[in-house]
Design a protein around this motif. Structure first.
Motif, short mmCIF file in Angstrom:
data_model
loop_
_atom_site.label_atom_id
_atom_site.label_comp_id
_atom_site.label_asym_id
_atom_site.label_seq_id
_atom_site.Cartn_x
_atom_site.Cartn_y
_atom_site.Cartn_z
N THR A 11 0.83 -1.20 0.00
CA THR A 11 0.00 0.00 0.00
C THR A 11 0.87 1.26 0.00
OG1 THR A 11 -0.11 0.11 2.42
CG2 THR A 11 -1.76 -1.23 1.31
N PRO A 12 0.32 2.38 -0.44
CA PRO A 12 1.08 3.64 -0.46
C PRO A 12 1.66 3.99 0.90
CG PRO A 12 -0.92 3.87 -1.74
CD PRO A 12 -1.01 2.53 -1.06
N THR A 13 2.82 4.63 0.86
CA THR A 13 3.67 5.06 1.99
C THR A 13 4.52 3.91 2.53
OG1 THR A 13 2.19 4.74 3.90
CG2 THR A 13 1.96 6.80 2.65
N GLN A 14 4.28 2.68 2.10
CA GLN A 14 5.11 1.55 2.54
C GLN A 14 6.37 1.45 1.69
OE1 GLN A 14 2.63 -1.95 2.43
NE2 GLN A 14 1.61 -1.47 4.35
N PRO A 15 7.38 0.73 2.18
CA PRO A 15 8.59 0.50 1.37
C PRO A 15 8.28 -0.40 0.18
CG PRO A 15 9.01 0.10 3.71
CD PRO A 15 7.53 0.21 3.55
N ILE A 16 8.80 -0.05 -0.97
CA ILE A 16 8.67 -0.88 -2.17
C ILE A 16 10.05 -1.08 -2.78
CG2 ILE A 16 6.31 -0.14 -2.61
CD1 ILE A 16 7.38 1.65 -4.86
N ALA A 17 10.22 -2.20 -3.48
CA ALA A 17 11.49 -2.49 -4.13
C ALA A 17 11.45 -1.95 -5.56
CB ALA A 17 11.74 -3.99 -4.14
N VAL A 18 12.42 -1.11 -5.90
CA VAL A 18 12.51 -0.57 -7.25
C VAL A 18 13.92 -0.78 -7.79
CG1 VAL A 18 10.78 1.17 -6.65
CG2 VAL A 18 13.21 1.78 -6.64
N VAL A 19 14.03 -0.79 -9.10
CA VAL A 19 15.32 -0.95 -9.77
C VAL A 19 15.62 0.31 -10.56
CG1 VAL A 19 16.59 -2.23 -11.55
CG2 VAL A 19 15.09 -3.46 -9.95
N TRP A 20 16.84 0.83 -10.40
CA TRP A 20 17.28 1.94 -11.23
C TRP A 20 18.69 1.71 -11.71
CZ3 TRP A 20 16.00 4.63 -6.22
CH2 TRP A 20 17.11 4.75 -5.38
N GLU A 21 19.09 2.53 -12.68
CA GLU A 21 20.41 2.38 -13.30
C GLU A 21 21.15 3.71 -13.23
OE1 GLU A 21 21.68 1.69 -17.83
OE2 GLU A 21 20.61 -0.02 -16.99
N GLN A 22 22.35 3.69 -12.69
CA GLN A 22 23.17 4.88 -12.59
C GLN A 22 24.57 4.55 -13.09
OE1 GLN A 22 22.76 5.77 -8.38
NE2 GLN A 22 21.00 7.10 -8.74
N SER A 23 25.02 5.32 -14.10
CA SER A 23 26.34 5.09 -14.71
C SER A 23 26.49 3.65 -15.19
CB SER A 23 27.45 5.44 -13.71
OG SER A 23 27.36 6.78 -13.30
N GLY A 24 25.41 3.10 -15.72
CA GLY A 24 25.44 1.75 -16.25
C GLY A 24 25.36 0.65 -15.20
N ARG A 25 25.26 1.04 -13.93
CA ARG A 25 25.19 0.06 -12.84
C ARG A 25 23.74 -0.03 -12.36
NH1 ARG A 25 30.07 -0.93 -10.32
NH2 ARG A 25 29.09 -1.08 -8.27
N ARG A 26 23.19 -1.23 -12.43
CA ARG A 26 21.79 -1.44 -12.10
C ARG A 26 21.64 -2.08 -10.72
NH1 ARG A 26 18.21 -4.20 -16.73
NH2 ARG A 26 19.13 -2.41 -17.84
N THR A 27 20.89 -1.41 -9.85
CA THR A 27 20.72 -1.89 -8.48
C THR A 27 19.26 -1.86 -8.09
OG1 THR A 27 21.07 0.33 -7.56
CG2 THR A 27 23.01 -1.09 -7.79
N ILE A 28 18.94 -2.60 -7.04
CA ILE A 28 17.59 -2.61 -6.48
C ILE A 28 17.63 -1.94 -5.12
CG2 ILE A 28 17.86 -4.93 -5.46
CD1 ILE A 28 14.86 -5.37 -6.16
N GLN A 29 16.63 -1.12 -4.85
CA GLN A 29 16.61 -0.34 -3.62
C GLN A 29 15.22 -0.39 -3.00
OE1 GLN A 29 19.48 1.04 -2.75
NE2 GLN A 29 20.58 0.82 -4.69
N LEU A 30 15.16 -0.17 -1.70
CA LEU A 30 13.89 0.01 -1.02
C LEU A 30 13.62 1.50 -0.87
CD1 LEU A 30 13.85 -2.67 1.84
CD2 LEU A 30 12.52 -2.67 -0.27
N VAL A 31 12.46 1.93 -1.35
CA VAL A 31 12.09 3.34 -1.27
C VAL A 31 10.66 3.46 -0.76
CG1 VAL A 31 13.60 3.81 -3.25
CG2 VAL A 31 11.14 3.51 -3.62
N ARG A 32 10.27 4.66 -0.43
CA ARG A 32 8.90 4.92 0.03
C ARG A 32 7.99 5.10 -1.17
NH1 ARG A 32 5.91 9.64 0.61
NH2 ARG A 32 4.39 9.71 2.31
N TRP A 33 6.83 4.42 -1.15
CA TRP A 33 5.86 4.60 -2.23
C TRP A 33 5.06 5.87 -1.95
CZ3 TRP A 33 1.32 0.80 -3.69
CH2 TRP A 33 0.75 1.23 -4.90
N GLY A 34 5.37 6.90 -2.70
CA GLY A 34 4.77 8.20 -2.53
C GLY A 34 5.81 9.24 -2.90
#
Length: 250
Positions: free
Chosen positions: A33-56
């Motif tokens: 649900t919104p405001t909870q931590p969600i797992a997202v993937v992003w790419e920076q300088s060609g390096r792809r990582t998964i992070q926990l962020v706040r949904w919102g």
């Protein structure tokens, strides 16, 4: 709107699917649900990582996140022009791995019922997303994200008038590649899936509760179970509407 979803992919599977440099321990979730931590993937300088962020989503220029509207979705048609999202569309795109998501449909009897929506072939969903890092006056940092939405395809149009933008094949790589893919090209990737790509079934109304998170939430309900649930609901006395400006996600 996408305001509830499930993510049950094992961490090691996400590493393999998305060529990640890291792995995070994220338990199976059936009612995110919104405001909870969600797992997202992003790419920076060609390096792809998964992070926990706040949904919102909170843009970096916001002074006080507590006084800022909860942005859980960004409309693909206008995100490149909106002050809240336009920088992220160019520089901070991400993907949100999911197993399925929920949407509420109003039946002929006027009752709204939740449905669980998945890929027709059983493959994981990949939502297009945007992320931002908010920095506070004391040096604290909070990573936040939202899910991009588009007009529904044929099967989802009977349930709701929006759906998450889902990426497949090379479009996943293109969306994450903010070095070479500019805003205009990125917006053209956020499109409804072709008709026949998704399937859905009715589920119990317990998914509407933020304190329930269990595998039973995604189980298809039979016609008899649905009727029994509606009958039980009809017998319960109606509660007075809660005050305090509570956000209604659905």
């Amino acid at each position: 709107m996408c305001g509830r979803y499930a993510a049950t992919l094992p961490p090691e599977m996400m590493v393999e699917l998305f060529n990640l440099l890291n792995q995070i321990d994220f338990p199976p979730r059936y009612n995110i649900t919104p405001t909870q931590p969600i797992a997202v993937v992003w790419e920076q300088s060609g390096r792809r990582t998964i992070q926990l962020v706040r949904w919102g989503f909170v843009p970096g220029w916001v002074k006080d996140p507590r006084e800022f509207s909860l942005l859980i979705n960004a409309r693909a048609e206008t995100m490149a022009e909106k002050p809240s999202f336009r920088d992220a569309v160019r520089n901070s795109r991400c993907i949100v791995p999911a197993s399925g998501y929920y949407e509420w449909m109003k039946g002929k009897d006027g009752v709204r019922r939740p449905y669980y929506i998945t890929m027709a072939d059983g493959s994981p969903m990949v939502f297009a997303g945007l992320y931002s890092t908010w920095s506070g006056p004391d040096g604290e940092e909070v990573d936040t994200a939202c899910i991009v939405t588009v007009e529904p395809n044929l099967e989802i149009s009977s349930i709701y008038d929006r759906m998450p933008a889902m990426l497949t094949g090379e479009n996943v790589d293109l969306w994450l590649n903010t070095r070479d893919i500019d805003t205009r090209a990125a917006t053209q990737l956020a499109l409804p899936l072709p008709a026949g790509s998704l399937k859905y079934h009715p589920v119990g109304k317990a998914v509407g509760r933020t304190d329930v998170d269990e595998p039973a939430l995604i189980r298809e309900m039979s016609a008899e179970e649905l009727a029994a649930e509606d009958e039980t609901r009809a017998r319960k006395p109606k509660k007075a509407a809660a005050g305090g400006g509570q956000l209604d996600l659905f």
